[in-house]
Write a protein that holds these residues in place. Structure first.
Motif, PDB file in Angstrom:
ATOM      1  N   ILE A   1      -1.673  -3.408 -10.034  1.00  0.00           N
ATOM      2  CA  ILE A   1      -2.364  -2.160  -9.728  1.00  0.00           C
ATOM      3  C   ILE A   1      -1.425  -1.012 -10.066  1.00  0.00           C
ATOM      4  O   ILE A   1      -0.228  -1.085  -9.818  1.00  0.00           O
ATOM      5  CB  ILE A   1      -2.812  -2.065  -8.253  1.00  0.00           C
ATOM      6  N   ASP A   2      -1.973   0.030 -10.672  1.00  0.00           N
ATOM      7  CA  ASP A   2      -1.183   1.206 -11.029  1.00  0.00           C
ATOM      8  C   ASP A   2      -1.190   2.242  -9.911  1.00  0.00           C
ATOM      9  O   ASP A   2      -0.214   2.961  -9.714  1.00  0.00           O
ATOM     10  CB  ASP A   2      -1.719   1.830 -12.316  1.00  0.00           C
ATOM     11  N   GLU A   3      -2.297   2.308  -9.195  1.00  0.00           N
ATOM     12  CA  GLU A   3      -2.438   3.293  -8.126  1.00  0.00           C
ATOM     13  C   GLU A   3      -1.528   2.934  -6.954  1.00  0.00           C
ATOM     14  O   GLU A   3      -1.253   1.755  -6.701  1.00  0.00           O
ATOM     15  CB  GLU A   3      -3.896   3.331  -7.668  1.00  0.00           C
ATOM     16  N   GLU A   4      -1.066   3.930  -6.237  1.00  0.00           N
ATOM     17  CA  GLU A   4      -0.230   3.690  -5.070  1.00  0.00           C
ATOM     18  C   GLU A   4      -1.015   2.909  -4.012  1.00  0.00           C
ATOM     19  O   GLU A   4      -2.178   3.227  -3.748  1.00  0.00           O
ATOM     20  CB  GLU A   4       0.265   5.002  -4.477  1.00  0.00           C
ATOM     21  N   PRO A   5      -0.396   1.911  -3.410  1.00  0.00           N
ATOM     22  CA  PRO A   5      -1.090   1.111  -2.396  1.00  0.00           C
ATOM     23  C   PRO A   5      -1.691   1.939  -1.267  1.00  0.00           C
ATOM     24  O   PRO A   5      -2.773   1.629  -0.769  1.00  0.00           O
ATOM     25  CB  PRO A   5       0.008   0.177  -1.877  1.00  0.00           C
ATOM     26  N   GLU A   6      -0.997   3.004  -0.866  1.00  0.00           N
ATOM     27  CA  GLU A   6      -1.490   3.829   0.237  1.00  0.00           C
ATOM     28  C   GLU A   6      -2.830   4.485  -0.107  1.00  0.00           C
ATOM     29  O   GLU A   6      -3.693   4.656   0.772  1.00  0.00           O
ATOM     30  CB  GLU A   6      -0.462   4.908   0.598  1.00  0.00           C
ATOM     31  N   ALA A   7      -3.001   4.844  -1.373  1.00  0.00           N
ATOM     32  CA  ALA A   7      -4.254   5.484  -1.794  1.00  0.00           C
ATOM     33  C   ALA A   7      -5.411   4.493  -1.747  1.00  0.00           C
ATOM     34  O   ALA A   7      -6.542   4.839  -1.386  1.00  0.00           O
ATOM     35  CB  ALA A   7      -4.102   6.053  -3.201  1.00  0.00           C
ATOM     36  N   ILE A   8      -5.136   3.242  -2.119  1.00  0.00           N
ATOM     37  CA  ILE A   8      -6.175   2.212  -2.066  1.00  0.00           C
ATOM     38  C   ILE A   8      -6.510   1.886  -0.615  1.00  0.00           C
ATOM     39  O   ILE A   8      -7.684   1.785  -0.236  1.00  0.00           O
ATOM     40  CB  ILE A   8      -5.714   0.945  -2.814  1.00  0.00           C
ATOM     41  N   LEU A   9      -5.481   1.749   0.207  1.00  0.00           N
ATOM     42  CA  LEU A   9      -5.694   1.432   1.614  1.00  0.00           C
ATOM     43  C   LEU A   9      -6.513   2.525   2.299  1.00  0.00           C
ATOM     44  O   LEU A   9      -7.311   2.232   3.206  1.00  0.00           O
ATOM     45  CB  LEU A   9      -4.342   1.265   2.318  1.00  0.00           C
ATOM     46  N   ALA A  10      -6.353   3.759   1.867  1.00  0.00           N
ATOM     47  CA  ALA A  10      -7.076   4.871   2.475  1.00  0.00           C
ATOM     48  C   ALA A  10      -8.585   4.757   2.271  1.00  0.00           C
ATOM     49  O   ALA A  10      -9.363   5.401   2.995  1.00  0.00           O
ATOM     50  CB  ALA A  10      -6.571   6.197   1.912  1.00  0.00           C
ATOM     51  N   ARG A  11      -9.015   3.959   1.308  1.00  0.00           N
ATOM     52  CA  ARG A  11     -10.455   3.781   1.064  1.00  0.00           C
ATOM     53  C   ARG A  11     -11.063   2.718   1.976  1.00  0.00           C
ATOM     54  O   ARG A  11     -12.270   2.488   1.936  1.00  0.00           O
ATOM     55  CB  ARG A  11     -10.702   3.387  -0.396  1.00  0.00           C
ATOM     56  N   ILE A  12     -10.234   2.033   2.754  1.00  0.00           N
ATOM     57  CA  ILE A  12     -10.721   0.969   3.632  1.00  0.00           C
ATOM     58  C   ILE A  12     -10.700   1.463   5.071  1.00  0.00           C
ATOM     59  O   ILE A  12      -9.645   1.723   5.650  1.00  0.00           O
ATOM     60  CB  ILE A  12      -9.855  -0.296   3.496  1.00  0.00           C
ATOM     61  N   GLU A  13     -11.878   1.596   5.629  1.00  0.00           N
ATOM     62  CA  GLU A  13     -12.021   2.030   7.023  1.00  0.00           C
ATOM     63  C   GLU A  13     -12.308   0.809   7.887  1.00  0.00           C
ATOM     64  O   GLU A  13     -13.301   0.105   7.677  1.00  0.00           O
ATOM     65  CB  GLU A  13     -13.176   3.024   7.144  1.00  0.00           C
ATOM     66  N   CYS A  14     -11.460   0.538   8.845  1.00  0.00           N
ATOM     67  CA  CYS A  14     -11.701  -0.549   9.796  1.00  0.00           C
ATOM     68  C   CYS A  14     -12.625  -0.012  10.895  1.00  0.00           C
ATOM     69  O   CYS A  14     -12.226   0.851  11.674  1.00  0.00           O
ATOM     70  CB  CYS A  14     -10.385  -1.058  10.376  1.00  0.00           C
TER      71      CYS A  14
ATOM     72  N   ILE B   1      -3.486  -6.086   4.786  1.00  0.00           N
ATOM     73  CA  ILE B   1      -3.938  -5.573   3.496  1.00  0.00           C
ATOM     74  C   ILE B   1      -2.838  -4.752   2.838  1.00  0.00           C
ATOM     75  O   ILE B   1      -2.595  -4.862   1.631  1.00  0.00           O
ATOM     76  CB  ILE B   1      -5.218  -4.734   3.674  1.00  0.00           C
ATOM     77  N   ALA B   2      -2.153  -3.934   3.621  1.00  0.00           N
ATOM     78  CA  ALA B   2      -1.063  -3.108   3.078  1.00  0.00           C
ATOM     79  C   ALA B   2       0.019  -3.968   2.447  1.00  0.00           C
ATOM     80  O   ALA B   2       0.538  -3.648   1.361  1.00  0.00           O
ATOM     81  CB  ALA B   2      -0.474  -2.231   4.182  1.00  0.00           C
ATOM     82  N   THR B   3       0.369  -5.078   3.084  1.00  0.00           N
ATOM     83  CA  THR B   3       1.377  -5.986   2.538  1.00  0.00           C
ATOM     84  C   THR B   3       0.924  -6.568   1.206  1.00  0.00           C
ATOM     85  O   THR B   3       1.697  -6.619   0.236  1.00  0.00           O
ATOM     86  CB  THR B   3       1.662  -7.123   3.536  1.00  0.00           C
ATOM     87  N   SER B   4      -0.332  -7.000   1.137  1.00  0.00           N
ATOM     88  CA  SER B   4      -0.855  -7.568  -0.107  1.00  0.00           C
ATOM     89  C   SER B   4      -0.911  -6.529  -1.214  1.00  0.00           C
ATOM     90  O   SER B   4      -0.606  -6.828  -2.379  1.00  0.00           O
ATOM     91  CB  SER B   4      -2.251  -8.160   0.129  1.00  0.00           C
TER      92      SER B   4
END
Length: 312
Positions: A58-71, A45-48
């Motif tokens: 996307i304007d938001e930093e990828p890390e901020a979006i990834l932080a909303r996904i809990e595995c 997901i981080a790569t995508s």
């Protein structure tokens, strides 16, 4: 957007859905029965997300979006308090029936249970439930974070409220939902895609065209128009007086062609082996994954271009 959703299945489609929801501000719990697949999900997901950011989608930093996904490795915990579940399991009726029994027992009364199935109608795997009114199909296009269409396909038992809430959610997270008004196997997109694929295989099988030239016909011909308008608008614009005028000019041709189609199965192994042989001369099997990345980045460029055009 202050809500939580669960995505059940961390394969290609599940990871895509997780990105769709997370980039819209939704908190996502991603679950998979396969611990190894779930373990790889965050990195993929981080790569995508990095690719989306570089493409300007996307304007938001990828890390901020990834932080909303809990595995989440435990299904019960993944489902606690969620308003919506997007199931991305195997295309198997029995498996889905068992899965929906499990989902229904774990979620709250108002939680929507939606399936990503490509062609199984909802009544086949939700009819046994105590509350099928909150279940439907929300079939995406692969990959859903790049191709926004979602087919919302309720069963006869699905409530209007469930349909309305799902349609609203899809709009809120940036997708383009359409309503499949009656249950039909394959829904709309795959029935259209199937019609084209069936005819393409017949033309290839019967020696009218090579695989490469068939693909050229779509990507340099039909596909250019279809990237921004559908077949009905296409024919409406292709005759001076619109649809009826087009039908008068070309309807007899299409009717004749339709009667010429063979009933023989175009998906026979001999045809597919010959098609595979031609495709492997163009793209080796070990290059498929690299070409898939190329496809996604081309889609990103197309979406960025379309996003700059006026909305019609």
């Amino acid at each position: 957007m202050t809500m939580h959703v669960a995505v059940v299945g961390a394969g290609l489609i599940g990871r895509g859905w997780a990105m769709v929801f997370a980039r819209a501000g939704v908190s996502v719990r991603l679950y998979d029965v396969d611990a190894a697949q779930l373990g790889r999900a965050s990195e993929r997901i981080a790569t995508s997300l990095q690719d989306l950011h570089q493409a300007g989608l996307i304007d938001e930093e990828p890390e901020a979006i990834l932080a909303r996904i809990e595995c989440q490795p435990e299904l019960a915990r993944a489902l606690v308090g969620v308003a919506y579940v997007q199931e991305c399991g195997p295309e198997n009726v029995a498996v889905k029936q068992a899965m929906y029994t499990q989902l229904e027992a774990a979620v709250e009364a108002r939680t929507i249970l939606a399936s990503s199935t490509s062609g199984i109608v909802a009544s086949q795997f939700t009819g046994h439930l105590a509350h099928p009114e909150r279940c439907l199909v929300a079939h995406p296009v692969n990959p859903p974070y790049l191709v926004p269409l979602v087919e919302i396909a309720p069963s006869d038992a699905t409530s209007d409220n469930t349909v309305e809430r799902t349609m609203a959610l899809m709009h809120q997270v940036g997708q383009e939902p359409i309503l499949v008004a009656k249950e039909v196997q394959g829904f709309i997109l795959n029935r259209l895609q199937g019609a084209l694929l069936n005819e393409a295989l017949r033309l290839f099988r019967d020696g009218y065209v090579s695989a490469e030239d068939l693909d050229k016909t779509v990507k340099h011909g039909l596909g250019l128009r279809w990237s921004f308008m559908g077949p009905f608008e296409t024919i409406d614009l292709n005759a001076p007086a619109g649809v009826v005028d087009y039908a008068a000019r070309y309807g007899p041709l299409y009717r004749d062609v339709d009667t010429q189609r063979s009933e023989a199965n175009p998906w026979e192994d001999e045809t597919l082996q010959r098609l595979d042989s031609e495709r492997r001369t163009v793209l080796a099997a070990d290059q498929l994954a690299e070409r898939q990345v190329w496809r996604d980045r081309r889609l990103m460029a197309l979406m960025a271009h379309k996003g700059q055009q006026p909305i019609v």
